[in-house]
Write a protein that holds these residues in place. Structure first.
Motif, PDB file in Angstrom:
ATOM      1  N   GLU A 104       0.813  -1.214   0.014  1.00 35.75           N
ATOM      2  CA  GLU A 104       0.066   0.115   0.037  1.00 35.75           C
ATOM      3  C   GLU A 104       0.791   1.310   0.214  1.00 35.75           C
ATOM      4  O   GLU A 104       0.296   2.405  -0.168  1.00 35.75           O
ATOM      5  N   HIS A 105       2.261   1.207   0.219  1.00 39.73           N
ATOM      6  CA  HIS A 105       2.936   2.356   0.255  1.00 39.73           C
ATOM      7  C   HIS A 105       3.973   2.572  -0.810  1.00 39.73           C
ATOM      8  O   HIS A 105       4.674   1.413  -1.397  1.00 39.73           O
ATOM      9  N   SER A 117       8.165   7.128   2.141  1.00 41.48           N
ATOM     10  CA  SER A 117       7.229   6.261   1.660  1.00 41.48           C
ATOM     11  C   SER A 117       5.786   7.070   1.591  1.00 41.48           C
ATOM     12  O   SER A 117       5.669   8.000   2.642  1.00 41.48           O
ATOM     13  N   ILE A 118       5.124   6.998   0.924  1.00 39.19           N
ATOM     14  CA  ILE A 118       3.525   7.461   0.854  1.00 39.19           C
ATOM     15  C   ILE A 118       2.435   6.531   0.619  1.00 39.19           C
ATOM     16  O   ILE A 118       2.590   5.593  -0.188  1.00 39.19           O
ATOM     17  N   LEU A 151      -4.066   2.443  -5.596  1.00 40.25           N
ATOM     18  CA  LEU A 151      -3.540   3.611  -6.533  1.00 40.25           C
ATOM     19  C   LEU A 151      -2.471   3.151  -7.456  1.00 40.25           C
ATOM     20  O   LEU A 151      -1.936   4.184  -8.020  1.00 40.25           O
ATOM     21  N   VAL A 152      -1.951   1.678  -7.641  1.00 43.90           N
ATOM     22  CA  VAL A 152      -1.004   1.492  -8.537  1.00 43.90           C
ATOM     23  C   VAL A 152      -1.097   1.764  -9.797  1.00 43.90           C
ATOM     24  O   VAL A 152      -0.160   2.565 -10.460  1.00 43.90           O
ATOM     25  N   SER A 153      -2.430   2.128 -10.322  1.00 43.34           N
ATOM     26  CA  SER A 153      -2.493   2.190 -11.606  1.00 43.34           C
ATOM     27  C   SER A 153      -2.093   3.956 -11.776  1.00 43.34           C
ATOM     28  O   SER A 153      -1.806   4.208 -13.034  1.00 43.34           O
ATOM     29  N   SER A 185       5.917  -1.178  -1.296  1.00 48.18           N
ATOM     30  CA  SER A 185       6.126  -1.899   0.015  1.00 48.18           C
ATOM     31  C   SER A 185       4.672  -1.932   0.967  1.00 48.18           C
ATOM     32  O   SER A 185       4.071  -1.210   0.975  1.00 48.18           O
ATOM     33  N   SER A 186       4.916  -2.719   1.689  1.00 49.79           N
ATOM     34  CA  SER A 186       3.706  -3.095   2.523  1.00 49.79           C
ATOM     35  C   SER A 186       3.882  -2.314   3.922  1.00 49.79           C
ATOM     36  O   SER A 186       3.016  -2.431   4.781  1.00 49.79           O
ATOM     37  N   ARG A 187       4.958  -1.483   3.894  1.00 49.09           N
ATOM     38  CA  ARG A 187       5.491  -0.976   5.264  1.00 49.09           C
ATOM     39  C   ARG A 187       5.355   0.384   5.260  1.00 49.09           C
ATOM     40  O   ARG A 187       6.241   0.967   4.157  1.00 49.09           O
TER      41      ARG A 187
END
Length: 362
Positions: A58-59, A106-107, A112-114, A135-137
């Protein structure tokens, strides 16, 4: 209550060097390119092709090269560009604005990957993007392995042979791991504020005063003053051990760092004082009790005592002369250790960026 008639303490903001004195004078940060910092974060790939962001989570993590902007400002601007809260942007450590620095942010951008490519393009209009991944964190303070510095000192005045010998000594043994004077404010103003704080007006965690909202300006200022107080006590204890010549060797009662014996440490003071025992505890208390106005701020804060290495050990220290009076020094340091502290053990430094800052804000 504070006794307004008490004479303010004059705080010393210079501490003993490992060699008994500095061997030369030099100018620091004449231009930003003289001070380069590259954050070491082995968990993330360093890539140059940003057309496809690797990883998942998500980051969105970006490695930016910047100059003229400090870390917190960049973090706020990244949040605005993403439309998220400032809290949703993470980073590992603060980097100087008067330098050329590379560091990760990290944001939080779930789902919102697309849109990553378009967001990267907007960021690239402001700063050079030299790496990206998912990254997951969230990145947090101290997540990095350290920082690599390449520093050019100008107008170096001193005997070259003595300078080379001093650098070789620091390469072998390290330098005293002092907190820099900037932590204590102009003429020790942060220490003055810490000394004048009323512990009874703080909550049980020492984070805010009565009537202050959690996370407000008062809370952040309190943390700043607490940090200055415990950093000062650490520096005074380290200074005493540098003077006595035993700062490189453990004493009886040395608790080590994170349960690991063998590391020579000093106290980051807290409620209860120090975790050292025996001879080392007696020394640390003897020195700390000379500053009762600082010790009192820990009496109700429940701030846990911690330890910090007494020795800053620059890894892969190397240097070469660019000119008769220009010396380039390169080395890596662990998180929480400062390049200027290492250099100040050898050089009387004139920070030229301070004059530029004063001109801009005059």
């Amino acid at each position: 209550m504070t006794d307004s008639s008490a004479t303010p303490r004059r705080w010393c903001l210079d501490w003993p060097t490992s060699g008994g004195g500095r061997v030369a004078t030099a100018d620091l940060k004449t231009v930003p390119e003289d001070f380069r910092v590259d954050e070491i974060l082995d968990d993330f790939p360093v890539i140059t092709d940003l057309s496809e962001v690797s990883g998942s989570g998500e980051h969105l993590c970006l490695r930016l090269e910047k100059s003229g902007d400090n870390t917190e400002y960049v973090a706020r601007e990244l949040a605005k560009l993403s439309g998220c809260r400032a809290f949703d942007v993470g980073f590992c450590g603060l980097k100087d604005r008067h330098a050329v620095t590379r560091q990760w942010f990290s944001i939080y951008r779930p789902g919102l990957v697309s849109e990553d490519e378009a967001y990267l393009a907007r960021v690239a209009e402001r700063w050079q993007v030299v790496g990206a991944c998912r990254s997951s964190r969230k990145l947090r303070r101290g997540d990095h392995q350290g920082n690599r510095f390449v520093i050019s000192l100008r107008q170096v005045s001193g005997d070259r042979e003595r300078i080379d010998q001093a650098l070789a000594r620091v390469k072998g043994q390290g330098a005293p791991n002092y907190f820099g004077p900037q932590r204590f404010g102009h003429d020790g103003s942060n220490l003055d504020r810490a000394a004048s704080m009323d512990p009874d007006a703080l909550d049980s965690r020492g984070r805010r005063g009565k009537g202050k909202k959690r996370g407000g300006a008062g809370a952040s200022k309190n943390v700043l003053y607490f940090s200055a107080a415990r950093s000062w006590i650490f520096n005074q204890i380290l200074a005493a051990r540098v003077k006595s010549g035993d700062w490189l060797s453990p004493m009886d009662g040395e608790p080590g760092l994170n349960g690991q014996p063998g590391t020579v440490t000093g106290p980051l003071w807290g409620d209860g004082g120090t975790t050292a025992e025996e001879t080392q505890a007696r020394l640390e208390w003897q020195i700390a009790e000379q500053y009762p106005e600082l010790l009192k701020v820990f009496s109700t804060t429940r701030m846990k005592p911690e330890r910090r290495p007494l020795v800053a050990r620059p890894a892969d220290l190397d240097w070469h002369w660019l000119d008769d009076d220009c010396l380039q020094v390169a080395f890596s340091l662990a998180p929480g250790q400062y390049a200027t502290t290492v250099l100040s053990d050898l050089f009387e430094l004139e920070d030229r960026s301070l004059g530029q800052h004063n001109k801009q804000h005059g």
